[in-house]
Design an enzyme around this catalytic site. Structure first.
Site, PDB file in Angstrom:
ATOM      1  N   ARG A   1      64.334   6.345  20.185  1.00 33.19           N
ATOM      2  CA  ARG A   1      64.457   7.153  18.971  1.00 33.19           C
ATOM      3  C   ARG A   1      64.672   8.626  19.317  1.00 33.19           C
ATOM      4  O   ARG A   1      65.411   9.330  18.631  1.00 33.19           O
ATOM      5  CB  ARG A   1      63.195   7.012  18.104  1.00 33.19           C
ATOM      6  CG  ARG A   1      63.092   5.693  17.368  1.00 33.19           C
ATOM      7  CD  ARG A   1      61.859   5.666  16.503  1.00 33.19           C
ATOM      8  NE  ARG A   1      60.639   5.869  17.272  1.00 33.19           N
ATOM      9  CZ  ARG A   1      59.420   5.935  16.734  1.00 33.19           C
ATOM     10  NH1 ARG A   1      59.262   5.841  15.422  1.00 33.19           N
ATOM     11  NH2 ARG A   1      58.367   6.118  17.514  1.00 33.19           N
ATOM     12  N   THR A   2      64.011   9.071  20.387  1.00 34.46           N
ATOM     13  CA  THR A   2      64.176  10.441  20.855  1.00 34.46           C
ATOM     14  C   THR A   2      64.854  10.421  22.216  1.00 34.46           C
ATOM     15  O   THR A   2      64.445   9.674  23.103  1.00 34.46           O
ATOM     16  CB  THR A   2      62.800  11.135  20.999  1.00 34.46           C
ATOM     17  OG1 THR A   2      62.130  11.099  19.738  1.00 34.46           O
ATOM     18  CG2 THR A   2      62.968  12.568  21.467  1.00 34.46           C
TER      19      THR A   2
ATOM     20  N   HIS B   1      51.868 -13.849  30.221  1.00 31.84           N
ATOM     21  CA  HIS B   1      51.296 -12.607  29.704  1.00 31.84           C
ATOM     22  C   HIS B   1      50.239 -12.053  30.666  1.00 31.84           C
ATOM     23  O   HIS B   1      49.126 -11.694  30.262  1.00 31.84           O
ATOM     24  CB  HIS B   1      50.695 -12.805  28.316  1.00 31.84           C
ATOM     25  CG  HIS B   1      50.595 -11.507  27.548  1.00 31.84           C
ATOM     26  ND1 HIS B   1      50.319 -11.450  26.200  1.00 31.84           N
ATOM     27  CD2 HIS B   1      50.727 -10.204  27.945  1.00 31.84           C
ATOM     28  CE1 HIS B   1      50.288 -10.187  25.797  1.00 31.84           C
ATOM     29  NE2 HIS B   1      50.522  -9.414  26.857  1.00 31.84           N
ATOM     30  N   ILE B   2      50.618 -11.970  31.939  1.00 23.42           N
ATOM     31  CA  ILE B   2      49.717 -11.446  32.960  1.00 23.42           C
ATOM     32  C   ILE B   2      50.256 -10.162  33.579  1.00 23.42           C
ATOM     33  O   ILE B   2      49.674  -9.628  34.521  1.00 23.42           O
ATOM     34  CB  ILE B   2      49.471 -12.476  34.080  1.00 23.42           C
ATOM     35  CG1 ILE B   2      50.798 -12.882  34.740  1.00 23.42           C
ATOM     36  CG2 ILE B   2      48.719 -13.684  33.533  1.00 23.42           C
ATOM     37  CD1 ILE B   2      50.625 -13.681  36.008  1.00 23.42           C
TER      38      ILE B   2
ATOM     39  N   GLU C   1      50.891 -16.039  19.996  1.00 22.49           N
ATOM     40  CA  GLU C   1      49.934 -16.327  21.063  1.00 22.49           C
ATOM     41  C   GLU C   1      48.642 -16.852  20.446  1.00 22.49           C
ATOM     42  O   GLU C   1      48.255 -16.393  19.381  1.00 22.49           O
ATOM     43  CB  GLU C   1      49.648 -15.057  21.879  1.00 22.49           C
ATOM     44  CG  GLU C   1      50.775 -14.689  22.812  1.00 22.49           C
ATOM     45  CD  GLU C   1      50.321 -13.772  23.943  1.00 22.49           C
ATOM     46  OE1 GLU C   1      49.144 -13.884  24.370  1.00 22.49           O
ATOM     47  OE2 GLU C   1      51.130 -12.957  24.398  1.00 22.49           O
TER      48      GLU C   1
ATOM     49  N   THR D   1      58.613  -7.841  28.440  1.00 23.44           N
ATOM     50  CA  THR D   1      57.236  -7.716  28.931  1.00 23.44           C
ATOM     51  C   THR D   1      56.406  -6.919  27.933  1.00 23.44           C
ATOM     52  O   THR D   1      55.309  -6.460  28.266  1.00 23.44           O
ATOM     53  CB  THR D   1      57.210  -6.997  30.300  1.00 23.44           C
ATOM     54  OG1 THR D   1      57.903  -5.754  30.188  1.00 23.44           O
ATOM     55  CG2 THR D   1      57.864  -7.852  31.380  1.00 23.44           C
ATOM     56  N   SER D   2      56.920  -6.756  26.715  1.00 25.29           N
ATOM     57  CA  SER D   2      56.262  -5.916  25.717  1.00 25.29           C
ATOM     58  C   SER D   2      55.426  -6.761  24.762  1.00 25.29           C
ATOM     59  O   SER D   2      54.230  -6.948  24.974  1.00 25.29           O
ATOM     60  CB  SER D   2      57.303  -5.091  24.966  1.00 25.29           C
ATOM     61  OG  SER D   2      56.678  -4.179  24.107  1.00 25.29           O
ATOM     62  N   ARG D   3      56.045  -7.305  23.723  1.00 25.53           N
ATOM     63  CA  ARG D   3      55.365  -8.162  22.762  1.00 25.53           C
ATOM     64  C   ARG D   3      56.336  -9.232  22.274  1.00 25.53           C
ATOM     65  O   ARG D   3      57.513  -8.952  22.006  1.00 25.53           O
ATOM     66  CB  ARG D   3      54.858  -7.359  21.548  1.00 25.53           C
ATOM     67  CG  ARG D   3      53.629  -6.502  21.837  1.00 25.53           C
ATOM     68  CD  ARG D   3      52.383  -7.350  22.054  1.00 25.53           C
ATOM     69  NE  ARG D   3      51.199  -6.543  22.286  1.00 25.53           N
ATOM     70  CZ  ARG D   3      50.733  -6.204  23.480  1.00 25.53           C
ATOM     71  NH1 ARG D   3      51.393  -6.590  24.571  1.00 25.53           N
ATOM     72  NH2 ARG D   3      49.624  -5.494  23.601  1.00 25.53           N
TER      73      ARG D   3
ATOM     74  N   PHE E   1      61.539   4.248  25.940  1.00 29.40           N
ATOM     75  CA  PHE E   1      61.399   4.977  27.204  1.00 29.40           C
ATOM     76  C   PHE E   1      60.026   5.615  27.312  1.00 29.40           C
ATOM     77  O   PHE E   1      59.876   6.810  27.521  1.00 29.40           O
ATOM     78  CB  PHE E   1      62.504   6.016  27.358  1.00 29.40           C
ATOM     79  CG  PHE E   1      62.793   6.376  28.789  1.00 29.40           C
ATOM     80  CD1 PHE E   1      63.201   5.406  29.693  1.00 29.40           C
ATOM     81  CD2 PHE E   1      62.650   7.680  29.228  1.00 29.40           C
ATOM     82  CE1 PHE E   1      63.453   5.725  31.018  1.00 29.40           C
ATOM     83  CE2 PHE E   1      62.911   8.024  30.554  1.00 29.40           C
ATOM     84  CZ  PHE E   1      63.309   7.041  31.449  1.00 29.40           C
TER      85      PHE E   1
ATOM     86  N   ILE F   1      55.879   2.550  30.580  1.00 28.33           N
ATOM     87  CA  ILE F   1      56.293   1.343  31.299  1.00 28.33           C
ATOM     88  C   ILE F   1      57.788   1.376  31.579  1.00 28.33           C
ATOM     89  O   ILE F   1      58.234   1.023  32.681  1.00 28.33           O
ATOM     90  CB  ILE F   1      55.901   0.079  30.508  1.00 28.33           C
ATOM     91  CG1 ILE F   1      54.367  -0.039  30.439  1.00 28.33           C
ATOM     92  CG2 ILE F   1      56.501  -1.171  31.148  1.00 28.33           C
ATOM     93  CD1 ILE F   1      53.874  -1.109  29.480  1.00 28.33           C
TER      94      ILE F   1
END
Length: 331
Positions: free
Chosen positions: A186-187, A297-298, A275, A244-246, A163, A166
């Site tokens: 985590r928090t 990845h745009i 990649e 959309t992260s990694r 959270f 993004i």
């Protein structure tokens, strides 16, 4: 006693697959007053031999800067990611060497959130197969098959893993379209849950309740391949994974298996590991093509994001030159 200001003419190097001299100098004409060099990520040896005097290195968010390269740049004082990611930098070693590492935290939150919601809507409406059906002269058949079947996002629960900036922007967009949004992190952020119209869940509950599971965490030892076989087994079989992260967050073999075995309905990906993505990547298996929505990845490289990136980079360069605290320092 204040430190003496850094020399006015800096040795600045861009080590990136996305930055070009033309674009950079257009956005930052101030750099013409400095010694600026540009190298692609494949040119590590050239970087070491031709830019040994580098003081500030601007690194592609997907780039790697390990101990060996750092040791061969003896004047290096600042490593600045061009984006949000910096997992390719040996942070511990850079810190030991007294090298500052910064990123562009939050610079692409709106852009990436837009892509996350785009992928959700595209999954719901099977946009790729629908598009192709029109070319194939099968519009009426697909329309009949879709009648009363397609859900709206307002009928869905969107589960956000992480959270940060993004994820918060994604929550705003999803709730604006009527979706219920839950998150795990985590928090727990009780104080802002009402502001973002979100509810907290533990991981297993989020996976069980969500129609969309959207990844928004950094790559760490704990999160690499977090979306594994066990992860997918806890999702609903009509749910979708959004990333959309990694790409490193997803176990490709586990995702392929989940799609082939109908353990989940589909996936929308802006990122795939490794990649650059090559044609032999197992996630490009033709048998799952109708369950896969891809953007290359745009998500985070809109016109506005790029302007923010250059603005932040230049501000930090000036701060460094004036011996002032740097923004978004990560070590």
């Amino acid at each position: 006693m204040q430190k003496e200001a850094v020399s006015n003419k800096m040795n600045i190097t861009f080590y990136s697959n996305v930055t070009t001299r033309e674009k950079t100098l257009k956005e930052l004409p101030q750099l013409k007053n400095h010694n600026v060099k540009f190298f692609r990520l494949k040119d590590a040896e050239k970087l070491i031999t031709d830019a040994e005097d580098t003081e500030i290195l601007l690194l592609d968010a997907m780039g790697r800067l390990d101990k060996d390269i750092i040791d061969k740049l003896p004047n290096l004082k600042l490593i600045h990611s061009e984006g949000v990611g910096y997992q390719g930098v040996d942070i511990k070693y850079a810190s030991e060497k007294g090298i500052i590492v910064c990123n562009n935290k939050g610079v692409n939150d709106t852009a990436v959130a837009e892509d996350a919601v785009l992928l959700m809507l595209a999954c719901l409406k099977s946009i790729i197969t629908g598009h192709q059906s029109v070319y194939d002269g099968k519009q009426i058949e697909v329309k009949k098959a879709s009648f009363g079947v397609i859900k709206e996002l307002s009928q869905c629960t969107v589960g956000l893993i992480g959270f940060g900036d993004i994820a918060k922007a994604t929550a705003k967009f999803a709730t604006a379209l009527g979706a219920k949004v839950i998150y795990t992190n985590r928090t727990r952020y009780k104080d802002i849950e009402k502001e973002y119209h979100v509810e907290y869940r533990d991981m297993d509950t989020l996976l069980a309740e969500s129609d969309f599971v959207s990844l928004h965490v950094a790559v760490t030892e704990d999160t690499v391949k977090m979306a594994d076989e066990n992860f997918f087994s806890k999702m609903k079989n009509d749910a979708f994974l959004i990333n959309t992260s990694r790409g490193d967050l997803v176990d490709n073999e586990a995702l392929l298996g989940a799609l082939l075995d109908n353990k989940i309905a589909g996936t929308g990906l802006d990122v795939i590991s490794p990649e650059p993505v090559t044609a032999d990547n197992i996630l490009l298996d033709g048998s799952i093509k109708d369950k896969l929505i891809l953007t290359p990845h745009i998500a985070g490289i809109t016109n506005l994001t790029v302007k923010k990136i250059y603005k932040n980079i230049w501000e930090n360069i000036q701060r460094y030159m004036n011996n002032e605290p740097l923004k978004n320092r990560v070590n």
